[in-house]
Design an enzyme around this catalytic site. Structure first.
Site, PDB file in Angstrom:
ATOM      1  N   LYS A  54      -3.590   4.908   5.139  1.00  0.00           N
ATOM      2  CA  LYS A  54      -3.437   6.181   5.861  1.00  0.00           C
ATOM      3  C   LYS A  54      -2.039   6.741   5.626  1.00  0.00           C
ATOM      4  O   LYS A  54      -1.868   7.947   5.378  1.00  0.00           O
ATOM      5  CB  LYS A  54      -3.704   5.973   7.360  1.00  0.00           C
ATOM      6  CG  LYS A  54      -5.187   5.793   7.647  1.00  0.00           C
ATOM      7  CD  LYS A  54      -5.483   5.254   9.032  1.00  0.00           C
ATOM      8  CE  LYS A  54      -6.971   4.907   9.137  1.00  0.00           C
ATOM      9  NZ  LYS A  54      -7.327   4.179  10.347  1.00  0.00           N
ATOM     10  N   GLN A  98      -4.588   2.208  15.746  1.00  0.00           N
ATOM     11  CA  GLN A  98      -5.536   1.433  14.944  1.00  0.00           C
ATOM     12  C   GLN A  98      -6.272   0.410  15.813  1.00  0.00           C
ATOM     13  O   GLN A  98      -5.642  -0.353  16.551  1.00  0.00           O
ATOM     14  CB  GLN A  98      -4.774   0.727  13.809  1.00  0.00           C
ATOM     15  CG  GLN A  98      -5.661  -0.023  12.840  1.00  0.00           C
ATOM     16  CD  GLN A  98      -6.569   0.900  12.040  1.00  0.00           C
ATOM     17  OE1 GLN A  98      -6.146   1.925  11.515  1.00  0.00           O
ATOM     18  NE2 GLN A  98      -7.839   0.553  11.963  1.00  0.00           N
ATOM     19  N   ASP A 121      -8.517  11.114  15.763  1.00  0.00           N
ATOM     20  CA  ASP A 121      -9.611  10.161  15.555  1.00  0.00           C
ATOM     21  C   ASP A 121     -10.884  10.618  16.269  1.00  0.00           C
ATOM     22  O   ASP A 121     -11.962  10.095  16.025  1.00  0.00           O
ATOM     23  CB  ASP A 121      -9.193   8.786  16.114  1.00  0.00           C
ATOM     24  CG  ASP A 121      -9.228   7.710  15.052  1.00  0.00           C
ATOM     25  OD1 ASP A 121      -9.725   7.989  13.940  1.00  0.00           O
ATOM     26  OD2 ASP A 121      -8.754   6.593  15.328  1.00  0.00           O
TER      27      ASP A 121
END
Ligand code: NDP
Length: 285
Positions: A54, A98, A121
């Site tokens: 990422k 994460q 997200d």
């Protein structure tokens, strides 16, 4: 093989190039440089790979990338304090924590603490709700990638009969809502569905998100259907999807391979969401 192969790697590269071009345009117009903060707690090797990918993708498209790597014994309070700090920073437009988080941290509480305006997200209940009422802002990245692949592979969605196999909150359910948004007639299947083969055979658009290697058989695929295989299953023969690829490709109009289909789209859509977050933030100013 009759089907055309939907090249997720190429489509993801196209999306990244479009995002990079948009960043340049935004900067030239005096706008902000999009910034993504990625938070990793602990040393899970798979998570480290994801976070590094990422970070790299952000740099490639000209974003600012802020990587926060915290020790596994970080307290929930300290993590929440970091999220709060990132919520308040003007140079951070997107925040990604994460998953999975270590067991002593309540992941739900942490995800809820991320500002919905920076939730790239798409996991915050506010963004899930926006999707449910038909006004999506940040859609979670894998489901958004599925729709992008369908559109860019020329699938006719308006009025199509779409079948989604799998009803998880992270893939099946949001994919189904997005297909509804595209005016498909949507059927969601799961482990209690009575005659899965028969339902699949009616699908113009078939999305498999099950996690069982090759359980969707080739002869369940309608002639001319578009098939998106979200499944990633590690077997002795390597990575395989949820769809019996070779046999399905004999009947489908277009189909994603595994790997190289949905997988590469996830980070591309994360970049798209972060760009959108930066655009919305600069409009609000
Ligand atoms: P979950 O395990 O959370 O959900 C699986 C779904 O499949 C459930 O709804 C379950 O039904 C259904 N299911 C299981 N067995 C059957 C069956 N025999 N017949 C019909 N339905 C069945 O998985 P996820 O949604 O998280 O992931 C699905 C797949 O997608 C996995 O292979 C995963 O690795 C992959 N994935 C890929 C991503 C990417 O490409 N970037 C991202 C996320 C996931 P029920 O609800 O009744 O139990």
């Amino acid at each position: 093989m009759a089907a055309s192969i939907i090249d997720g790697k190429q489509i993801a590269a196209d999306v990244r190039a479009e995002v990079a071009a948009e960043v340049k345009k935004m900067q030239a117009a005096g706008g902000p440089t999009p910034g993504l903060a990625v938070v990793l707690v602990g040393e899970d090797p798979a998570s480290q790979v994801y976070v590094n990918n990422k970070d790299k993708a952000c740099q490639e498209v000209g974003f600012n990338s802020f990587k926060h790597e915290l020790p596994a014994d970080t307290s929930e309070e300290d993590l929440l304090a970091l999220v709060e700090e990132l919520n308040g920073r003007e140079d951070v437009h997107g925040i990604l924590v994460q998953l999975p988080l270590p067991g002593h941290i309540d992941a739900e509480r942490v995800l809820m603490a991320i500002s919905p305006d920076k939730d790239v997200d798409g996991f915050h209940p506010m963004n899930v709700g926006r999707l449910a009422v038909g006004a999506p802002v940040f859609v979670s990245c894998t489901p958004a990638g599925v729709i992008e692949l369908l559109k860019r592979s020329g699938a006719e969605l308006e009025g199509a009969d779409a079948v989604v196999v799998g009803r998880s909150n992270i893939v099946g359910k949001p994919v189904a809502l997005l297909l509804l948004q595209e005016n498909c007639t949507v059927t969601i299947c799961h482990s209690r569905t009575k005659d899965l083969a028969a339902v699949c055979r009616g699908a113009d658009v078939l999305v498999a998100a099950v996690g069982v290697p090759e359980m969707i058989k080739g002869d369940w695929v309608k002639e001319g259907a578009t098939v998106i295989d979200v499944g990633i299953n590690r077997t002795d023969d390597g990575l395989v999807g949820d769809v019996e690829f070779e046999a399905a490709a004999e009947r489908a109009r277009a189909i994603t391979p595994v790997p190289g289909g949905v997988g590469p789209m996830t980070i591309a859509m994360l970049l798209k969401n972060t760009l959108l977050a930066a655009e919305l933030a600069s409009r609000d100013r």
